[in-house]
Every structure is written in C-alpha cells, then in structure tokens.
Design a protein around this motif. Sequence first.
Motif, PDB file in Angstrom:
ATOM      1  N   UNK A  28       0.836  -1.201   0.000  1.00  0.00           N
ATOM      2  CA  UNK A  28       0.000   0.000   0.000  1.00  0.00           C
ATOM      3  C   UNK A  28       0.874   1.255   0.000  1.00  0.00           C
ATOM      4  N   UNK A  29       0.497   2.205  -0.810  1.00  0.00           N
ATOM      5  CA  UNK A  29       1.254   3.447  -0.924  1.00  0.00           C
ATOM      6  C   UNK A  29       0.736   4.452   0.100  1.00  0.00           C
ATOM      7  N   UNK A  30       1.638   4.944   0.936  1.00  0.00           N
ATOM      8  CA  UNK A  30       1.252   5.946   1.933  1.00  0.00           C
ATOM      9  C   UNK A  30       1.377   7.336   1.312  1.00  0.00           C
ATOM     10  N   UNK A  31       0.282   8.087   1.343  1.00  0.00           N
ATOM     11  CA  UNK A  31       0.285   9.443   0.787  1.00  0.00           C
ATOM     12  C   UNK A  31      -0.766  10.254   1.514  1.00  0.00           C
ATOM     13  N   UNK A  32      -0.823  11.535   1.185  1.00  0.00           N
ATOM     14  CA  UNK A  32      -1.781  12.431   1.837  1.00  0.00           C
ATOM     15  C   UNK A  32      -2.919  12.805   0.889  1.00  0.00           C
ATOM     16  N   UNK A  33      -3.222  11.935  -0.069  1.00  0.00           N
ATOM     17  CA  UNK A  33      -4.228  12.272  -1.078  1.00  0.00           C
ATOM     18  C   UNK A  33      -5.630  11.822  -0.675  1.00  0.00           C
ATOM     19  N   UNK A  34      -5.788  11.309   0.539  1.00  0.00           N
ATOM     20  CA  UNK A  34      -7.120  10.958   1.025  1.00  0.00           C
ATOM     21  C   UNK A  34      -7.533   9.526   0.766  1.00  0.00           C
ATOM     22  N   UNK A  35      -6.611   8.661   0.406  1.00  0.00           N
ATOM     23  CA  UNK A  35      -6.941   7.257   0.195  1.00  0.00           C
ATOM     24  C   UNK A  35      -7.245   6.583   1.531  1.00  0.00           C
ATOM     25  N   UNK A  36      -8.091   5.547   1.493  1.00  0.00           N
ATOM     26  CA  UNK A  36      -8.490   4.859   2.719  1.00  0.00           C
ATOM     27  C   UNK A  36      -8.389   3.345   2.540  1.00  0.00           C
ATOM     28  N   UNK A  37      -8.004   2.668   3.619  1.00  0.00           N
ATOM     29  CA  UNK A  37      -7.988   1.205   3.660  1.00  0.00           C
ATOM     30  C   UNK A  37      -8.818   0.768   4.858  1.00  0.00           C
ATOM     31  N   UNK A  38      -9.824  -0.085   4.616  1.00  0.00           N
ATOM     32  CA  UNK A  38     -10.664  -0.620   5.681  1.00  0.00           C
ATOM     33  C   UNK A  38     -10.392  -2.112   5.789  1.00  0.00           C
ATOM     34  N   UNK A  39     -10.113  -2.585   6.995  1.00  0.00           N
ATOM     35  CA  UNK A  39      -9.863  -4.007   7.203  1.00  0.00           C
ATOM     36  C   UNK A  39     -10.862  -4.559   8.210  1.00  0.00           C
ATOM     37  N   UNK A  40     -11.142  -5.845   8.105  1.00  0.00           N
ATOM     38  CA  UNK A  40     -11.951  -6.513   9.122  1.00  0.00           C
ATOM     39  C   UNK A  40     -11.173  -7.714   9.656  1.00  0.00           C
ATOM     40  N   UNK A  41     -11.421  -8.029  10.910  1.00  0.00           N
ATOM     41  CA  UNK A  41     -10.761  -9.172  11.536  1.00  0.00           C
ATOM     42  C   UNK A  41     -11.573  -9.633  12.739  1.00  0.00           C
ATOM     43  N   UNK A  42     -11.515 -10.920  13.028  1.00  0.00           N
ATOM     44  CA  UNK A  42     -12.171 -11.434  14.232  1.00  0.00           C
ATOM     45  C   UNK A  42     -11.282 -11.253  15.459  1.00  0.00           C
ATOM     46  N   UNK A  43     -10.014 -10.912  15.235  1.00  0.00           N
ATOM     47  CA  UNK A  43      -9.025 -10.851  16.317  1.00  0.00           C
ATOM     48  C   UNK A  43      -8.690  -9.392  16.619  1.00  0.00           C
ATOM     49  N   UNK A  44      -8.891  -8.988  17.873  1.00  0.00           N
ATOM     50  CA  UNK A  44      -8.738  -7.582  18.240  1.00  0.00           C
ATOM     51  C   UNK A  44      -7.312  -7.083  18.006  1.00  0.00           C
ATOM     52  N   UNK A  45      -6.301  -7.876  18.332  1.00  0.00           N
ATOM     53  CA  UNK A  45      -4.907  -7.438  18.186  1.00  0.00           C
ATOM     54  C   UNK A  45      -4.560  -7.158  16.722  1.00  0.00           C
ATOM     55  N   UNK A  46      -5.127  -7.942  15.824  1.00  0.00           N
ATOM     56  CA  UNK A  46      -4.905  -7.710  14.389  1.00  0.00           C
ATOM     57  C   UNK A  46      -5.551  -6.394  13.975  1.00  0.00           C
ATOM     58  N   UNK A  47      -6.783  -6.173  14.436  1.00  0.00           N
ATOM     59  CA  UNK A  47      -7.491  -4.929  14.117  1.00  0.00           C
ATOM     60  C   UNK A  47      -6.729  -3.721  14.659  1.00  0.00           C
ATOM     61  N   UNK A  48      -6.220  -3.841  15.879  1.00  0.00           N
ATOM     62  CA  UNK A  48      -5.485  -2.745  16.510  1.00  0.00           C
ATOM     63  C   UNK A  48      -4.214  -2.415  15.737  1.00  0.00           C
ATOM     64  N   UNK A  49      -3.557  -3.432  15.193  1.00  0.00           N
ATOM     65  CA  UNK A  49      -2.308  -3.234  14.452  1.00  0.00           C
ATOM     66  C   UNK A  49      -2.555  -2.473  13.148  1.00  0.00           C
ATOM     67  N   UNK A  50      -3.735  -2.638  12.573  1.00  0.00           N
ATOM     68  CA  UNK A  50      -3.999  -2.029  11.268  1.00  0.00           C
ATOM     69  C   UNK A  50      -4.464  -0.582  11.359  1.00  0.00           C
ATOM     70  N   UNK A  51      -4.743  -0.087  12.577  1.00  0.00           N
ATOM     71  CA  UNK A  51      -5.126   1.311  12.714  1.00  0.00           C
ATOM     72  C   UNK A  51      -6.238   1.508  13.721  1.00  0.00           C
TER      73      UNK A  51
END
Length: 264
Positions: A28-51
Amino acid sequence: MRSHVNRYLIVIDDIWNIPSWDIIRCALIESSCGSKVITTSRIFEVAKRSGEVCKLEPVSNDDSKKLFCARLFGRKDTCSFDLPNEQSTEYILQKCGGVPLAIITIATLLASKPRDDWPKVYNSIGFGHEDNVDVSNTRQILLFSYYDLPCHLKTCLLYLRIFPEDREIEKDTLVWRWVAEGFVHEEPGRTLFKVGERYFHELVNRSMIQPVEKRGTYTICACRVHEMVLDMICSMANEESFVTILCSDEQHLSSHSNARILAV
C-alpha cells in the motif's frame, strides 16, 4: 500545472494474523491524497495493528426479536410480544448474544417444528461457558441444526467442504456433483436433477447455505457458505472421515486416511 492524483478505497476482509497484515501493508502506498484502507478481523490485536478500531456491536434485544420473528413468521411486524413460550424465547435470544447467524438459524429450526416441541429444542441445545460465549453458543446452535438434518441433506452439506472459503458455488454445478456422487435418491416421476435441486433449496430454507440471486431477477443461481457454518462443516467432515483435503505442498496422502472423498 497540477499533477494528477489517484485516490483509492480498499476493503480487506477477515485478516487472521498480524504477519498477514504486515505483508499486505507493504503493497500500500502511503500518501496524503485521502486514500483509505478498511480491514476486518475477528481478532482484536490484528485490528489494533492495522489502525483505528471500530468494534462491531451485537444486534440489540429489540432488533434480535424482530429478526427472530421475521425468520419465524415471514414478517417482523407480525410478531407481538406475545410469543409462544415467551420465557424460553427470551432465554434463547439472550444466548444468541445478538449474533444474526445464531438468531436466524435457531428461528429456522423452530419454524420447521410444532410449537409444542419448542421447549424440547431449547432444552436440547447445550451452551458453553467460555469467555467468547456468543461464538460458542452460535456453534452449538449450528451443530444442533446440523444434527436435525435428514441424512441425505447432511451428506450434501458436508460435500461443501471441498470448496474454498468465500467461494460462490454455482447451483446447477453443485446439484450435478451431488447426483454424480450418488447423494441424490431417486423419486417417482422426478429427474435426479430436480430432486437434487430440492435438496439445495431445503438447505437454503434451513439457513445452512446462503442463496445468491442472479442480478436483475429473483432466481437463485448459486450459494455461499457462511464462515462459521464452513468451520462446522470442516469439523464434521473430518470427524466423519468424509473429505480429505490434499494441499498443494503435501507430497502424498497419509496411509491412515480412509475418507470417502479426496479433494486436491
């Protein structure tokens, strides 16, 4: 002259562990152009790591009851608070923990039985006392629904073990596979395909598989299997020695395997 900037919205569903997310994030390219990534997970620690984490809340008591009635009676507004076996119904909805799959499955099970038998259903389902009680109780309800199936529907359901998770399974192809495997019994005046097609719709009506409609019509052309139902199917298929999956990195099949079906 302004440079052209592309934005993206990416949804990544059901990430199981942190290393998987770390690998995905590298692409994934990190930039300030307003792009968004949404993730789902059953595991809280995984969700916390992604943002930033947005925890999915269970369905409220009122909405649980409406969903229960909609599946039981066909319309949610038909259900007053004068349900048969009211106390038992409140108990079962409480044990469903606001999980829609559990509510729909238990309502489907009750809809197929006389109301006098409802208390037997309540009493027959054992609930666990694990910390993750919603998931545990949903599994118990799914297992009870599986054991309530006729033998021929159990066999057809276990056959779905051969398909990968999240696969859209074409109805006609699946029915012909059932016929080829000998799972479909002959009935006077009906072709084997028509009998197998009825099996398919019975599994849909029992909420064991999810129908997929052809776009623009109300015709069911395929099905999907909910991930928790698939987990149950995998467990039962292994327990019954029904299906063995040979992964691509395995060189040979264990001599101890006596499964009826080998899927590669």
